[in-house]
Write a protein that holds these residues in place. Structure first.
Motif, PDB file in Angstrom:
ATOM      1  N   ALA A 115       0.780  -1.247   0.002  1.00  0.00           N
ATOM      2  CA  ALA A 115       0.005  -0.082   0.020  1.00  0.00           C
ATOM      3  C   ALA A 115       0.878   1.282  -0.196  1.00  0.00           C
ATOM      4  N   GLU A 116       0.686   2.024  -0.947  1.00  0.00           N
ATOM      5  CA  GLU A 116       1.468   3.385  -0.961  1.00  0.00           C
ATOM      6  C   GLU A 116       0.770   4.148   0.013  1.00  0.00           C
ATOM      7  N   ALA A 117       1.152   5.676   0.322  1.00  0.00           N
ATOM      8  CA  ALA A 117       0.689   6.326   1.266  1.00  0.00           C
ATOM      9  C   ALA A 117      -0.892   6.656   1.256  1.00  0.00           C
ATOM     10  N   ALA A 118      -1.219   7.118   0.137  1.00  0.00           N
ATOM     11  CA  ALA A 118      -2.697   7.614   0.132  1.00  0.00           C
ATOM     12  C   ALA A 118      -3.756   6.505   0.223  1.00  0.00           C
ATOM     13  N   VAL A 119      -3.482   5.212  -0.254  1.00  0.00           N
ATOM     14  CA  VAL A 119      -4.413   4.054  -0.262  1.00  0.00           C
ATOM     15  C   VAL A 119      -4.264   3.693   1.273  1.00  0.00           C
ATOM     16  N   ALA A 120      -3.209   3.549   1.757  1.00  0.00           N
ATOM     17  CA  ALA A 120      -2.856   3.231   3.211  1.00  0.00           C
ATOM     18  C   ALA A 120      -3.878   4.012   4.116  1.00  0.00           C
ATOM     19  N   VAL A 131      -1.325  -5.489  -0.008  1.00  0.00           N
ATOM     20  CA  VAL A 131      -2.756  -5.429  -0.282  1.00  0.00           C
ATOM     21  C   VAL A 131      -2.885  -6.272  -1.677  1.00  0.00           C
ATOM     22  N   PHE A 132      -4.120  -6.626  -1.830  1.00  0.00           N
ATOM     23  CA  PHE A 132      -4.365  -7.093  -3.344  1.00  0.00           C
ATOM     24  C   PHE A 132      -5.084  -6.018  -4.273  1.00  0.00           C
ATOM     25  N   ARG A 133      -4.616  -5.886  -5.357  1.00  0.00           N
ATOM     26  CA  ARG A 133      -4.814  -4.950  -6.418  1.00  0.00           C
ATOM     27  C   ARG A 133      -5.508  -5.843  -7.596  1.00  0.00           C
ATOM     28  N   PHE A 134      -6.532  -5.637  -8.232  1.00  0.00           N
ATOM     29  CA  PHE A 134      -7.098  -6.082  -9.253  1.00  0.00           C
ATOM     30  C   PHE A 134      -8.033  -5.272 -10.113  1.00  0.00           C
ATOM     31  N   ILE A 150      -9.120  -1.840  -8.380  1.00  0.00           N
ATOM     32  CA  ILE A 150      -9.761  -2.130  -6.850  1.00  0.00           C
ATOM     33  C   ILE A 150      -8.610  -2.475  -5.909  1.00  0.00           C
ATOM     34  N   THR A 151      -8.580  -2.083  -4.561  1.00  0.00           N
ATOM     35  CA  THR A 151      -7.456  -2.369  -3.786  1.00  0.00           C
ATOM     36  C   THR A 151      -8.029  -2.746  -2.422  1.00  0.00           C
ATOM     37  N   ILE A 152      -7.628  -3.666  -1.884  1.00  0.00           N
ATOM     38  CA  ILE A 152      -8.033  -4.218  -0.502  1.00  0.00           C
ATOM     39  C   ILE A 152      -7.179  -4.842   0.278  1.00  0.00           C
ATOM     40  N   PRO A 153      -7.255  -4.495   1.642  1.00  0.00           N
ATOM     41  CA  PRO A 153      -6.111  -5.127   2.508  1.00  0.00           C
ATOM     42  C   PRO A 153      -5.943  -6.829   2.461  1.00  0.00           C
ATOM     43  N   GLN A 154      -4.730  -7.257   2.345  1.00  0.00           N
ATOM     44  CA  GLN A 154      -4.539  -8.767   2.238  1.00  0.00           C
ATOM     45  C   GLN A 154      -5.337  -9.374   3.776  1.00  0.00           C
ATOM     46  N   ALA A 155      -4.979  -8.377   5.099  1.00  0.00           N
ATOM     47  CA  ALA A 155      -5.162  -8.811   6.155  1.00  0.00           C
ATOM     48  C   ALA A 155      -6.646  -9.368   6.439  1.00  0.00           C
ATOM     49  N   LEU A 156      -7.594  -8.613   5.687  1.00  0.00           N
ATOM     50  CA  LEU A 156      -8.945  -8.951   5.479  1.00  0.00           C
ATOM     51  C   LEU A 156      -9.189 -10.000   4.629  1.00  0.00           C
TER      52      LEU A 156
END
Length: 251
Positions: A115-120, A131-134, A150-156
């Motif tokens: 995750a880059e700063a803005a998305v984080a 993160v996952f990106r698709f 779409i970007t989502i946290p891998q932890a979730l």
């Protein structure tokens, strides 16, 4: 969840708001899962030591926010993500006649990233967190209309992979809910017009620099926890963006 005194730690908040918060705690913890019925209002009233009217008011707000749904004569249930729910609450392109159709979906790419700063910041995770990106392409009547990044946290979504996305039975949000117990209940969007870049133009069948609508969405689950950042490029040459606040808002 506490069985008796529900006001502890909530100061002077109205009692129904406290009950609502306790119900959200149960939903977050998975006490009641997708499509499952909640206990009766009488049982919840006894559990929280409040009146049935107070419970009903708390449930009314959760129904209005599309978190719960009432079925006449059957009870109150956890809302299920399906095509109809996505179409009316999260998809907003309509034809010139105002008719809305459910789009077909094509997964273009899937991968892992940091995750880059803005998305984080938007996802409230650490910078550099996995993160996952698709990329996902939506079509109406065979015509490409929206390109989603779409970007989502891998932890979730720890075991999500390309196969799961490609073989999902319904929508992406339905997959989040069914497989990970993550219920997207609202989304915040920012829109702006801009010229289409070369990559999106090629995918959407537009000339580079053609006007497009850029939609930045952050999707939230219970307690306003962000679970997804989505940047969409929409071709509105043959469609309008319509968000009917009286009918199509998740909150």
């Amino acid at each position: 969840m506490e069985n008796a005194v529900v006001s502890r730690g909530f100061g002077q908040a109205p009692l129904y708001k406290i009950v609502k918060s306790r119900l959200l705690e149960g939903l977050t913890a998975g006490e009641w899962t997708t499509g499952e019925a909640l206990p009766s209002e009488a049982k919840l009233a006894a559990r929280f030591d409040v009146s049935i009217g107070t419970v009903r008011k708390a449930i009314d707000e959760l129904v209005a926010e599309k978190i719960l749904v009432r079925h006449q004569g059957k009870g109150t249930f956890v809302a299920v993500h399906n095509k109809d729910r996505t179409l009316y609450y999260f998809f907003h392109l309509v034809g010139p006649d105002g008719v809305k159709e459910f789009p077909t979906s094509e997964l273009l790419s899937f991968g892992k990233a940091k995750a880059e700063a803005a998305v984080a910041e938007q996802l409230r995770i650490a910078r550099g967190a996995p993160v996952f990106r698709f990329r996902n392409l939506l079509k109406l009547q065979g015509r490409p209309v929206i390109l989603d990044h779409i970007t989502i946290p891998q932890a979730l979504f720890p075991d999500l992979d390309e196969e799961a996305l490609r073989k999902r039975e319904s929508t992406i949000y339905a997959l989040y809910q069914a497989r990970y117990g993550i219920n997207v209940i609202r989304a915040q969007e920012r829109l702006r017009a801009r010229p289409c870049d070369a990559e999106a133009a090629k995918i959407l069948g537009l000339a580079s620099g053609a006007p497009i609508l850029e939609i930045h969405r952050v999707a939230y689950t219970y307690n306003d926890v962000p679970v997804e950042v989505r940047l969409s490029t929409a071709n509105t040459e043959h469609h309008d963006y319509l968000n009917d606040l009286g009918k199509g808002q998740a909150r």
